[in-house]
Design an enzyme around this catalytic site. Structure first.
Site, PDB file in Angstrom:
ATOM      1  N   ASN A   1       0.856  -1.190   0.000  1.00  0.00           N
ATOM      2  CA  ASN A   1       0.000   0.000   0.000  1.00  0.00           C
ATOM      3  C   ASN A   1       0.892   1.240   0.000  1.00  0.00           C
ATOM      4  O   ASN A   1       1.477   1.587   1.014  1.00  0.00           O
ATOM      5  CB  ASN A   1      -0.889  -0.026   1.266  1.00  0.00           C
ATOM      6  CG  ASN A   1      -1.697   1.253   1.424  1.00  0.00           C
ATOM      7  OD1 ASN A   1      -1.829   2.048   0.478  1.00  0.00           O
ATOM      8  ND2 ASN A   1      -2.250   1.464   2.607  1.00  0.00           N
TER       9      ASN A   1
ATOM     10  N   LYS B   1       0.057   4.292  -0.257  1.00  0.00           N
ATOM     11  CA  LYS B   1      -0.613   5.482   0.285  1.00  0.00           C
ATOM     12  C   LYS B   1      -0.389   6.661  -0.687  1.00  0.00           C
ATOM     13  O   LYS B   1      -0.329   6.433  -1.889  1.00  0.00           O
ATOM     14  CB  LYS B   1      -0.118   5.774   1.694  1.00  0.00           C
ATOM     15  CG  LYS B   1      -0.138   4.530   2.579  1.00  0.00           C
ATOM     16  CD  LYS B   1       0.016   4.829   4.024  1.00  0.00           C
ATOM     17  CE  LYS B   1       0.104   3.525   4.797  1.00  0.00           C
ATOM     18  NZ  LYS B   1      -0.044   3.691   6.215  1.00  0.00           N
TER      19      LYS B   1
ATOM     20  N   HIS C   1      -9.420   0.993   4.778  1.00  0.00           N
ATOM     21  CA  HIS C   1      -8.142   1.169   5.474  1.00  0.00           C
ATOM     22  C   HIS C   1      -8.362   2.082   6.682  1.00  0.00           C
ATOM     23  O   HIS C   1      -9.209   2.986   6.625  1.00  0.00           O
ATOM     24  CB  HIS C   1      -7.103   1.783   4.519  1.00  0.00           C
ATOM     25  CG  HIS C   1      -5.726   1.806   5.108  1.00  0.00           C
ATOM     26  ND1 HIS C   1      -5.316   2.799   5.964  1.00  0.00           N
ATOM     27  CD2 HIS C   1      -4.693   0.939   4.985  1.00  0.00           C
ATOM     28  CE1 HIS C   1      -4.064   2.540   6.341  1.00  0.00           C
ATOM     29  NE2 HIS C   1      -3.668   1.424   5.761  1.00  0.00           N
TER      30      HIS C   1
ATOM     31  N   GLU D   1      -6.868   4.521   7.757  1.00  0.00           N
ATOM     32  CA  GLU D   1      -6.752   5.961   7.476  1.00  0.00           C
ATOM     33  C   GLU D   1      -8.021   6.513   6.828  1.00  0.00           C
ATOM     34  O   GLU D   1      -8.379   7.665   7.033  1.00  0.00           O
ATOM     35  CB  GLU D   1      -5.496   6.219   6.613  1.00  0.00           C
ATOM     36  CG  GLU D   1      -4.238   6.092   7.449  1.00  0.00           C
ATOM     37  CD  GLU D   1      -3.021   5.588   6.697  1.00  0.00           C
ATOM     38  OE1 GLU D   1      -2.987   5.678   5.453  1.00  0.00           O
ATOM     39  OE2 GLU D   1      -2.089   5.097   7.375  1.00  0.00           O
TER      40      GLU D   1
ATOM     41  N   GLU E   1      -5.359  -5.361  10.347  1.00  0.00           N
ATOM     42  CA  GLU E   1      -4.358  -4.328  10.601  1.00  0.00           C
ATOM     43  C   GLU E   1      -4.665  -3.624  11.918  1.00  0.00           C
ATOM     44  O   GLU E   1      -5.490  -2.691  11.947  1.00  0.00           O
ATOM     45  CB  GLU E   1      -4.381  -3.288   9.481  1.00  0.00           C
ATOM     46  CG  GLU E   1      -4.051  -3.836   8.117  1.00  0.00           C
ATOM     47  CD  GLU E   1      -3.405  -2.779   7.247  1.00  0.00           C
ATOM     48  OE1 GLU E   1      -2.262  -2.979   6.850  1.00  0.00           O
ATOM     49  OE2 GLU E   1      -4.038  -1.748   7.002  1.00  0.00           O
TER      50      GLU E   1
ATOM     51  N   GLY F   1       2.386   1.882  10.911  1.00  0.00           N
ATOM     52  CA  GLY F   1       3.356   2.977  10.861  1.00  0.00           C
ATOM     53  C   GLY F   1       4.036   3.268  12.183  1.00  0.00           C
ATOM     54  O   GLY F   1       4.721   4.287  12.309  1.00  0.00           O
TER      55      GLY F   1
ATOM     56  N   SER G   1       3.444  -2.472  10.362  1.00  0.00           N
ATOM     57  CA  SER G   1       4.898  -2.485  10.603  1.00  0.00           C
ATOM     58  C   SER G   1       5.564  -3.793  10.169  1.00  0.00           C
ATOM     59  O   SER G   1       6.492  -4.271  10.816  1.00  0.00           O
ATOM     60  CB  SER G   1       5.196  -2.174  12.076  1.00  0.00           C
ATOM     61  OG  SER G   1       4.758  -0.864  12.395  1.00  0.00           O
TER      62      SER G   1
HETATM   63  C1  PEP Z   1      -0.753   0.145   6.174  1.00  0.00           C
HETATM   64  O1  PEP Z   1      -0.899   1.342   6.179  1.00  0.00           O
HETATM   65  O2  PEP Z   1      -1.581  -0.585   5.599  1.00  0.00           O
HETATM   66  C2  PEP Z   1       0.407  -0.423   6.861  1.00  0.00           C
HETATM   67  C3  PEP Z   1       0.379  -1.692   7.170  1.00  0.00           C
HETATM   68  O3  PEP Z   1       1.429   0.440   7.134  1.00  0.00           O
HETATM   69  P1  PEP Z   1       2.867   0.066   7.757  1.00  0.00           P
HETATM   70  O4  PEP Z   1       3.357  -1.185   7.091  1.00  0.00           O
HETATM   71  O5  PEP Z   1       3.732   1.245   7.443  1.00  0.00           O
HETATM   72  O6  PEP Z   1       2.662  -0.139   9.218  1.00  0.00           O
END
Ligand code: PEP
Length: 263
Positions: free
Chosen positions: A13, A15, A105, A107, A175, A181, A221
């Protein structure tokens, strides 16, 4: 529950990163890196999720060079067409040969107020257009403390699946919001526990066959150094990767987890 072979999916992803020119360079390099390493795409599927404005460029590149890399969008409208300024219809994405679309997601949920009902409507719209919805669920740190890990993702998924057909092709990404993040990933055991609970929801809503064939990813992460533990879990079928998907070598290394982790 019957065991079905589920091809793992490593999904990146992006973003709001990488413009259309950068997306071409990135996908080219990613394909070279994986090809160089003799990556078996039939054994582990790889897909990227660029911004909307990159998709036509990625489509052209993937088609021209016959690259074995999947791609999709990061969001979609629940509506088919009409006066929805700024929105993108699922049929438009299908026209660009997108296979997937990320829906719900965290966000989108927190920054754009997307409710479980909106996530459900978007999943139906995507599926009706022939796309594979990649439905994201996950608990906040507060949810975790108050309700434990599974309760919120389980209830989010139960609503998201409401309108889907029994035979719909979809992917779920677990997630935990606190892991996105933050550099603080869930443990593989935590991911497994929630993934198993999510699979049970799929079984309850859409039947055992759907539960057995649907891929459940972990996200939050993920990097090359920790992917192994997640992929050893029986109910974790891949990863949704944010930050680490923006580095070609790192993402390629995550996709090649079988080589460096001995699973
Ligand atoms: C995400 O935003 O879907 C995500 C998993 O981000 P990160 O890997 O940076 O934690």
């Amino acid at each position: 529950m019957a065991e079905l072979a589920r091809v793992p999916l490593i999904a990146g992803n992006w973003k709001m990163n990488l413009d259309h020119l950068q997306s071409i360079a990135f996908v080219q390099k990613l394909a070279w890196s994986l090809k160089d390493a003799r990556h078996d795409f039939a054994a582990v599927e790889v897909a990227v999720f660029p911004p909307f404005t990159d998709l036509r460029s990625v489509q052209t590149l993937v088609a021209a060079d016959k690259l074995p890399i999947g791609y999709g969008a990061q969001d979609v409208s629940e509506h088919a067409s009409g006066a929805f300024t700024g929105e993108i219809a699922a049929s438009f994405l299908a026209q660009l040969d997108c296979r997937y679309v990320i829906i719900g997601h965290s966000e989108r949920r927190t920054l754009h107020g997307e409710t479980d009902e909106v996530v459900a409507a978007k999943s139906v719209a995507a599926s009706a257009a022939g796309l594979v919805p990649l439905i994201c669920v996950g608990e906040t740190a507060e949810d975790l403390e108050t309700h434990g890990a599974s309760a919120v993702p389980v209830s989010q998924l139960a609503i998201a699946l409401e309108g889907l057909q029994k035979n719909a092709d979809f992917v779920v990404a677990y997630e935990p919001v606190w892991a996105i993040g933050s550099g603080q990933a869930a443990t593989p055991e935590q991911a497994q526990q929630v993934a198993a609970a999510l699979r049970a929801v799929i079984a309850e809503k859409l039947g055992d066959e759907a539960a057995a064939r649907t891929r459940i990813l972990y996200g939050g992460s993920v990097k090359a150094e920790n992917i192994a533990g997640f992929m050893r879990q029986p109910d974790v079928d891949g990863a949704l990767v944010g930050g680490a998907s923006l580095d070609v070598d790192g993402f390629s290394s995550i996709a090649r987890y079988q080589k460096h982790v001995g699973v």
